[in-house]
Design a protein around this motif. Structure first.
Motif, short mmCIF file in Angstrom:
data_model
loop_
_atom_site.label_atom_id
_atom_site.label_comp_id
_atom_site.label_asym_id
_atom_site.label_seq_id
_atom_site.Cartn_x
_atom_site.Cartn_y
_atom_site.Cartn_z
N GLN A 16 0.81 -1.22 0.00
CA GLN A 16 0.00 0.00 0.00
C GLN A 16 0.85 1.27 0.00
O GLN A 16 0.31 2.37 -0.01
CB GLN A 16 -0.97 -0.01 1.19
CG GLN A 16 -2.06 -1.03 1.00
CD GLN A 16 -3.13 -0.95 2.06
OE1 GLN A 16 -3.33 0.09 2.68
NE2 GLN A 16 -3.83 -2.04 2.26
N ASN A 17 2.15 1.11 -0.01
CA ASN A 17 3.04 2.25 -0.15
C ASN A 17 2.79 2.85 -1.54
O ASN A 17 2.78 2.13 -2.54
CB ASN A 17 4.50 1.79 0.00
CG ASN A 17 5.49 2.87 -0.31
OD1 ASN A 17 5.74 3.18 -1.48
ND2 ASN A 17 6.08 3.43 0.71
N ALA A 18 2.57 4.15 -1.61
CA ALA A 18 2.17 4.80 -2.87
C ALA A 18 3.17 4.56 -4.00
O ALA A 18 2.78 4.25 -5.13
CB ALA A 18 1.96 6.29 -2.65
N GLU A 19 4.47 4.68 -3.71
CA GLU A 19 5.48 4.49 -4.75
C GLU A 19 5.54 3.04 -5.22
O GLU A 19 5.59 2.76 -6.42
CB GLU A 19 6.86 4.93 -4.22
CG GLU A 19 7.93 4.95 -5.28
CD GLU A 19 9.28 5.40 -4.75
OE1 GLU A 19 10.22 5.46 -5.57
OE2 GLU A 19 9.42 5.71 -3.55
N VAL A 20 5.49 2.10 -4.28
CA VAL A 20 5.49 0.67 -4.62
C VAL A 20 4.25 0.33 -5.45
O VAL A 20 4.35 -0.30 -6.50
CB VAL A 20 5.56 -0.20 -3.35
CG1 VAL A 20 5.30 -1.67 -3.68
CG2 VAL A 20 6.91 -0.05 -2.67
N ALA A 21 3.08 0.74 -4.97
CA ALA A 21 1.82 0.40 -5.64
C ALA A 21 1.79 0.95 -7.07
O ALA A 21 1.39 0.26 -7.99
CB ALA A 21 0.64 0.93 -4.84
N ALA A 22 2.22 2.19 -7.24
CA ALA A 22 2.22 2.79 -8.58
C ALA A 22 3.16 2.05 -9.52
O ALA A 22 2.81 1.77 -10.68
CB ALA A 22 2.60 4.27 -8.48
N TYR A 23 4.37 1.73 -9.04
CA TYR A 23 5.32 1.01 -9.89
C TYR A 23 4.79 -0.37 -10.26
O TYR A 23 4.84 -0.78 -11.43
CB TYR A 23 6.69 0.88 -9.20
CG TYR A 23 7.67 0.15 -10.09
CD1 TYR A 23 8.34 0.83 -11.10
CD2 TYR A 23 7.86 -1.22 -9.97
CE1 TYR A 23 9.19 0.16 -11.96
CE2 TYR A 23 8.71 -1.90 -10.82
CZ TYR A 23 9.37 -1.21 -11.81
OH TYR A 23 10.20 -1.89 -12.68
N MET A 24 4.30 -1.09 -9.27
CA MET A 24 3.81 -2.45 -9.52
C MET A 24 2.63 -2.45 -10.47
O MET A 24 2.56 -3.27 -11.37
CB MET A 24 3.45 -3.13 -8.19
CG MET A 24 4.63 -3.35 -7.26
SD MET A 24 5.96 -4.33 -7.98
CE MET A 24 5.17 -5.94 -8.04
N GLU A 25 1.71 -1.53 -10.28
CA GLU A 25 0.51 -1.45 -11.12
C GLU A 25 0.88 -1.20 -12.58
O GLU A 25 0.28 -1.76 -13.48
CB GLU A 25 -0.41 -0.34 -10.60
CG GLU A 25 -1.74 -0.27 -11.28
CD GLU A 25 -2.70 -1.36 -10.82
OE1 GLU A 25 -3.57 -1.73 -11.62
OE2 GLU A 25 -2.59 -1.83 -9.68
N SER A 26 1.90 -0.40 -12.82
CA SER A 26 2.25 -0.08 -14.21
C SER A 26 3.16 -1.13 -14.86
O SER A 26 3.24 -1.18 -16.08
CB SER A 26 2.87 1.31 -14.31
OG SER A 26 4.09 1.36 -13.63
N ASN A 27 3.80 -1.98 -14.06
CA ASN A 27 4.76 -2.93 -14.64
C ASN A 27 4.39 -4.40 -14.52
O ASN A 27 5.02 -5.24 -15.17
CB ASN A 27 6.13 -2.70 -14.00
CG ASN A 27 6.74 -1.40 -14.43
OD1 ASN A 27 7.28 -1.29 -15.51
ND2 ASN A 27 6.62 -0.38 -13.59
N PHE A 28 3.42 -4.72 -13.68
CA PHE A 28 3.08 -6.12 -13.42
C PHE A 28 1.57 -6.33 -13.35
O PHE A 28 0.84 -5.44 -12.94
CB PHE A 28 3.66 -6.58 -12.06
CG PHE A 28 5.14 -6.61 -12.00
CD1 PHE A 28 5.84 -7.76 -12.34
CD2 PHE A 28 5.87 -5.51 -11.58
CE1 PHE A 28 7.23 -7.80 -12.27
CE2 PHE A 28 7.26 -5.53 -11.51
CZ PHE A 28 7.93 -6.68 -11.86
N TYR A 29 1.14 -7.54 -13.71
CA TYR A 29 -0.18 -8.00 -13.32
C TYR A 29 0.04 -8.56 -11.92
O TYR A 29 0.87 -9.45 -11.73
CB TYR A 29 -0.69 -9.11 -14.24
CG TYR A 29 -0.83 -8.68 -15.69
CD1 TYR A 29 -1.61 -7.58 -16.03
CD2 TYR A 29 -0.19 -9.37 -16.70
CE1 TYR A 29 -1.74 -7.19 -17.37
CE2 TYR A 29 -0.32 -9.00 -18.02
CZ TYR A 29 -1.09 -7.90 -18.35
OH TYR A 29 -1.22 -7.53 -19.67
#
Length: 177
Positions: A71-84
């Motif tokens: 739920q960390n904003a930076e982690v969530a944004a990166y993961m959402e754009s690069n991974f299913y």
């Protein structure tokens, strides 16, 4: 006229502000089932890599990683754009199809385990374990244990940005000689 505000009201106001800041900074992750991610990986023109969070309902470190890391904003944004992003219950009961094989729940002791979770973790049942797969659903690496947001993001970028194709982990992470 001077108005006196009780200290308890100050504390309540502080808690409210802290809760609002935490809510604003946290980002909700859109988790997929395995079948949803597998379908997207095979039907999209530009598929993403797949990230699997293998957890159990009873795992305290899994819950902490959900709250602190995913739920960390930076982690969530990166993961959402690069991974299913897939949530996989290591003790789930539903069969899972993968590369022409059906994986099932195996009763063992008081609970049991899911064969697919065991396969992704190389037979080492450890929760949480995060697993990275490439765009063709080939294993890149399982990563066992709780990861804080910074170190986790470093690992995710290693796979997500294809750094693993050019550098080994020790060189990339600075842990080599």
């Amino acid at each position: 006229m001077k108005i006196s505000v009780p200290k308890s009201l100050h504390f309540i106001l502080f808690l409210f502000v802290a809760l609002m800041v935490n809510t604003i900074c946290a980002q909700e992750v859109k988790w997929l089932s395995w079948s949803e991610a597998a379908e997207l990986a095979t039907t999209e023109k530009n598929p993403k890599k797949i990230f699997v969070d293998v957890y159990t309902d009873w795992c305290g470190w899994c819950k902490k990683m959900d709250k602190d890391t995913f739920q960390n904003a930076e982690v969530a944004a990166y993961m959402e754009s690069n991974f299913y992003m897939v949530k996989l219950d290591g003790e789930g009961k539903e069969p899972i199809e993968f590369k022409g094989k059906t994986f099932n729940f195996v009763p063992s002791g008081r609970k049991g385990y899911h064969e697919f979770a065991a396969a992704l973790m190389g037979g080492k049942l450890s929760y949480p374990t995060t697993v990275f797969l490439d765009e063709e659903m080939n294993m890149l690496s399982p990563v066992p244990g709780y990861q804080k947001p910074g170190p986790f993001l470093n690992i995710a970028k290693y796979f997500g940005d294809d750094i693993y194709k050019e550098k080994d982990w020790k060189t990339y992470s600075g842990k080599g000689k």
